[in-house]
Design a protein around this motif. Structure first.
Motif, short mmCIF file in Angstrom:
data_model
loop_
_atom_site.label_atom_id
_atom_site.label_comp_id
_atom_site.label_asym_id
_atom_site.label_seq_id
_atom_site.Cartn_x
_atom_site.Cartn_y
_atom_site.Cartn_z
N PRO A 1 89.43 49.58 8.81
CA PRO A 1 90.57 48.66 8.71
C PRO A 1 91.39 48.52 10.00
O PRO A 1 91.88 47.43 10.29
N SER B 1 107.61 53.25 8.52
CA SER B 1 108.16 52.21 7.63
C SER B 1 109.45 51.63 8.21
O SER B 1 109.68 50.42 8.16
N VAL C 1 108.41 49.21 10.86
CA VAL C 1 107.87 47.96 10.32
C VAL C 1 109.00 47.13 9.68
O VAL C 1 109.02 45.91 9.77
N PHE D 1 100.60 43.90 13.85
CA PHE D 1 99.32 43.90 13.15
C PHE D 1 98.84 45.33 12.89
O PHE D 1 98.42 45.66 11.78
N SER E 1 101.62 47.70 10.82
CA SER E 1 101.69 47.41 9.39
C SER E 1 100.40 47.83 8.68
O SER E 1 100.44 48.30 7.54
N SER E 2 99.27 47.71 9.35
CA SER E 2 98.01 48.19 8.77
C SER E 2 98.05 49.71 8.60
O SER E 2 97.64 50.25 7.57
N ASN F 1 100.14 50.80 5.62
CA ASN F 1 99.47 50.65 4.33
C ASN F 1 98.42 51.73 4.12
O ASN F 1 98.26 52.24 3.01
N LEU F 2 97.70 52.09 5.17
CA LEU F 2 96.68 53.13 5.04
C LEU F 2 97.32 54.47 4.73
O LEU F 2 96.84 55.24 3.89
N ARG G 1 100.20 54.90 3.26
CA ARG G 1 100.68 54.80 1.88
C ARG G 1 99.55 55.02 0.88
O ARG G 1 99.73 55.66 -0.16
N GLN G 2 98.39 54.45 1.19
CA GLN G 2 97.24 54.67 0.31
C GLN G 2 96.91 56.16 0.23
O GLN G 2 96.63 56.69 -0.84
N ARG H 1 99.44 57.96 -1.90
CA ARG H 1 99.28 57.70 -3.33
C ARG H 1 98.08 58.46 -3.90
O ARG H 1 98.10 58.93 -5.03
N VAL I 1 91.49 58.33 3.25
CA VAL I 1 91.32 56.90 2.98
C VAL I 1 89.96 56.40 3.49
O VAL I 1 89.40 55.46 2.94
N ARG J 1 107.26 48.37 0.54
CA ARG J 1 107.50 49.49 1.46
C ARG J 1 108.55 50.43 0.91
O ARG J 1 108.41 51.65 0.95
N GLY K 1 107.02 52.53 -1.60
CA GLY K 1 105.85 53.32 -1.21
C GLY K 1 104.54 52.75 -1.72
O GLY K 1 103.55 53.47 -1.85
N ALA L 1 101.34 50.16 -1.29
CA ALA L 1 100.62 49.48 -0.21
C ALA L 1 100.20 48.08 -0.63
O ALA L 1 99.60 47.90 -1.70
N THR M 1 100.40 42.05 3.55
CA THR M 1 100.82 42.48 4.88
C THR M 1 100.03 41.75 5.96
O THR M 1 100.58 41.31 6.97
N GLN N 1 101.67 39.08 8.85
CA GLN N 1 101.58 39.17 10.31
C GLN N 1 101.17 37.82 10.90
O GLN N 1 101.62 37.43 11.97
N ASN O 1 87.18 45.15 3.92
CA ASN O 1 87.44 46.58 4.07
C ASN O 1 87.96 47.20 2.78
O ASN O 1 87.59 48.32 2.43
#
Lengths: 453, 453
Positions: free
Chosen positions: A269, A405, A408, A419, A422-423, A426-427, A429-430, A433, A451, B262, B265, B267, B272, B276, B426
């Protein structure tokens, strides 16, 4: 007195190849060079090389051939397919050092192709390089070399040593293509960290920071990367001059990464996000420019996206946001590199050693890389860093997520694209979680690599 | 003979608000309108409305107030904070229908703020709308309404019904802010599918397809979305005219999604990625233009990124790649929407019902949405669709990944960015890797949602 050096042919005298070939001349090798661009051949002759007008003329009667063209397509053409291809005159048992950055799948196919055309005798080494034009000319490159049999590596060793820094010649286990895989994984860092330099300073510009002062702060921070430091003068130059490495060059390597990953079903990603920006930059006409000019993908909106109002007030707070952006990006860049290297079966210690000493280096990789590697190998307790302390200072993934965060959030207020940042968020955050249901100690920085696996 | 209609105040007479307010006039409501833009007030008077010069003048002595300003900041200003704010004259027990798209957290804070300023008597309904200016003027909007107590909804019901299609007025459980959460989740689809329309036709342009014919093919395919069909005429218009919805409008909603995600928490990798590109488009000066003009973020490189050579030869094969790109994007867009709706506690059946009948609709959502919902609820066997057949025809996630991968491969050959398509691939790869260790039937399309949960 030095031993008599054997004659060498050198195909591809571009920014890197010219330096490598003329360095071999200085080392005493008789070097016959070929390039499609005539003026380069004249310069090469002036530097003591012997010009040839075709690949077959260049390689005739020489036991050693270095190929440093730009792409797999060019390699295929000069070695096998063109009217005067090298294969026509290459002596039996000659070694071919393919230094170009090409897909692993290509060099493996090339070896089969040579055999299918009745030339199984050719000793093929795939040995891509890293380090830039300066180290090419100084003979101090990082080189990662793989081959199907030891005879090829043995025969090519002297030349490989002549072109590389003694501490930076890596023999990569795994047969032909392993060197290319190593380079590919290294370039994950390059692809992300060339762009992150532009993203960070583009963000800094929208924050209203003085870029020279911001850059100074970044150089001394955990946001440091080799690419940032290397590109910095050309990022700060208004015309992004001189052109040391065109955007199309890193895009070519980036596309190898994502193409090989897609073919293997592996998700990249971060590199994918970077690649889309590279493609978009071609559309803007930036392809031939130095990749330091990618900052324009971020700065073109400065002053025209308003009304905007950031939250950070002081220079200190603003710089911290930029550094936090880089830390998050480089953490994910390190995780993507190491996870992909693990996926393709490379020795992770060697990957790490190579990367921290080459253009892929970053403070985050140096700090967190060893723990990511342990985790990929299934060694050590979960969350060791967080519970026992480590080189990453026990910082938690939640903490880096919160700081990223905030960066962002601020970019959103200022309406500037981030770009990569922010990617990365999210990764992360994944990852958080995924580990939320497990023990709390799972939130160590290295757990982000989950991830990818 | 219709019952006498009560006087209503209407604050915010923009593209949507003007249509809504004048529709109420036609329905027999005495409507007093306020807007900061004078010429709009004159037009409103010509349409039978009564203009007011301040919010407090507009709302005085009226039990009903509709607020349709653009942002939470504007709502806060006209309702509470400005010199002549509505709160100064709003009658006791009046209902305020806040139709603006704002964060759930804002309307919840607004309710508290009203109480803190001694006005707990105000009956607040958060009731964002969807459907565009045409449906606003026709009184056939989709409306999603939430409130802390039933008295507010009861008092506002007649007005809500007057502005909405009878089948598209949704009372959203969950108290004040629930309507805004519903709108936010719907806008995940909007944010991704406005951009996917441009991405698909931009890709088609690089493929050398005739855009009119390609669009016709897409409209009849699984790549269909409401946004694609709605934006199509303005995408195909050379100047992307008329301006029906500015890029800044969808960007505002997109930023609500990513900001709320965000903060929680969660994703949102698809939204996102879209955001961008929206920010980057501001930098190009496209903010005020219709969002159909976002195709320029893809087409500006047509003819200047070469040399390129695609693999697809026939119009049929090229169109299939474009449709496969859209299918992959819309699958992930549907998964992100439903997973986020589940995360914020909405009734997924209601979300689905709303979305397929509003601007968020897509063929993929209609097909796979019910199975995604079953999976989010933990109902049904793993991979039910793949093993028992379903509305998605038993297609596997691996199959959609392979087809999307071919599209992204081709985009790479043509050097065109596919921000959403590459992100979707992805995410699907991540889902496939997560389920690789489990039973084979896990590779149903709906299993992709596992990446978000």
């Amino acid at each position: 007195m030095s031993q008599q050096k054997p004659p060498v042919s050198f195909i591809g005298l571009g920014a890197m190849g010219f330096g490598m070939a003329t360095h071999l001349v200085k080392e005493g090798y008789p070097v016959t060079g070929f390039d499609v661009y005539g003026p380069t051949l004249e310069r090469f002759a002036q530097a003591g090389g012997k010009p040839a007008t075709t690949p077959s003329e260049a390689v005739a009667d020489k036991d050693y051939c270095v190929c440093m063209v730009a792409t797999a397509q060019q390699a295929q053409s000069v070695l096998l397919d063109s009217e005067n291809a090298a294969i026509q005159t290459l002596p039996r048992g000659a070694v071919v050092l393919l230094c170009s950055t090409v897909p692993c799948s290509y060099v493996q196919a090339l070896e089969k192709d040579l055999a299918a055309r009745g030339r199984p005798d050719v000793l093929l080494v795939d040995c891509p390089v890293s380090g830039g034009a300066g180290r090419a000319a100084a003979g101090t490159l990082s080189i990662m070399a793989g081959a199907s049999d030891d005879a090829a590596l043995e025969k090519g060793k002297d030349l490989l040593q002549a072109m590389s820094d003694p501490a930076k010649l890596y023999i990569v286990q795994g047969g032909i293509g392993a060197g290319s895989n190593m380079k590919m994984c290294h370039q994950v860092l390059a692809a992300n960290q060339i762009l992150s330099a532009g993203e960070a300073l583009g963000f800094a510009a929208h924050l209203g920071l003085d870029l020279n002062r911001a850059a100074e702060g970044i150089l001394g921070s955990d946001g440091w990367s080799w690419m940032f430091e290397n590109r910095l003068p050309r990022i700060l130059d208004a015309n992004h001059q001189p052109i040391a490495s065109a955007t199309t060059i890193i895009l070519k390597d980036t596309s190898i990464i994502t193409h090989e990953a897609r073919a293997a079903g592996f998700a990249t990603p971060m590199t994918t996000a970077a690649e889309q920006v590279y493609f978009a930059s071609l559309g803007r006409g930036y392809g031939p420019d130095d990749d330091a000019g990618l900052i324009r993908m971020y700065t073109e909106g400065v002053g025209r996206v308003g009304p905007v109002q950031g939250a950070a007030q002081t220079e200190h707070d603003k710089l911290a946001l930029v550094v936090d952006l880089l830390r998050g990006v480089h953490l994910c860049s390190a995780a993507e590199t190491l996870a992909f290297a693990h996926f393709v079966g490379l020795d992770l210690d060697q990957v790490f050693e190579l990367c921290i000493n080459a253009a892929g280096g970053s403070r985050m990789l140096s700090t967190v890389g060893p723990e990511i590697i342990r985790r990929l190998r299934g060694e050590g307790g979960a969350g060791r860093a967080a519970t026992e302390g480590s080189s990453s200072g026990g910082e938690s993934l939640s903490s880096i997520a919160a700081r990223l965060s905030a960066a962002v959030d601020e970019a959103q207020r200022l309406k500037v694209p981030v770009f990569l940042g922010s990617s990365a968020l999210n990764l992360i955050r994944q990852a958080l979680r995924r580990s939320a249901g497990k023990e709390g100690s799972e939130s160590s920085l290295q757990s982000v690599v989950g991830v990818w696996t």
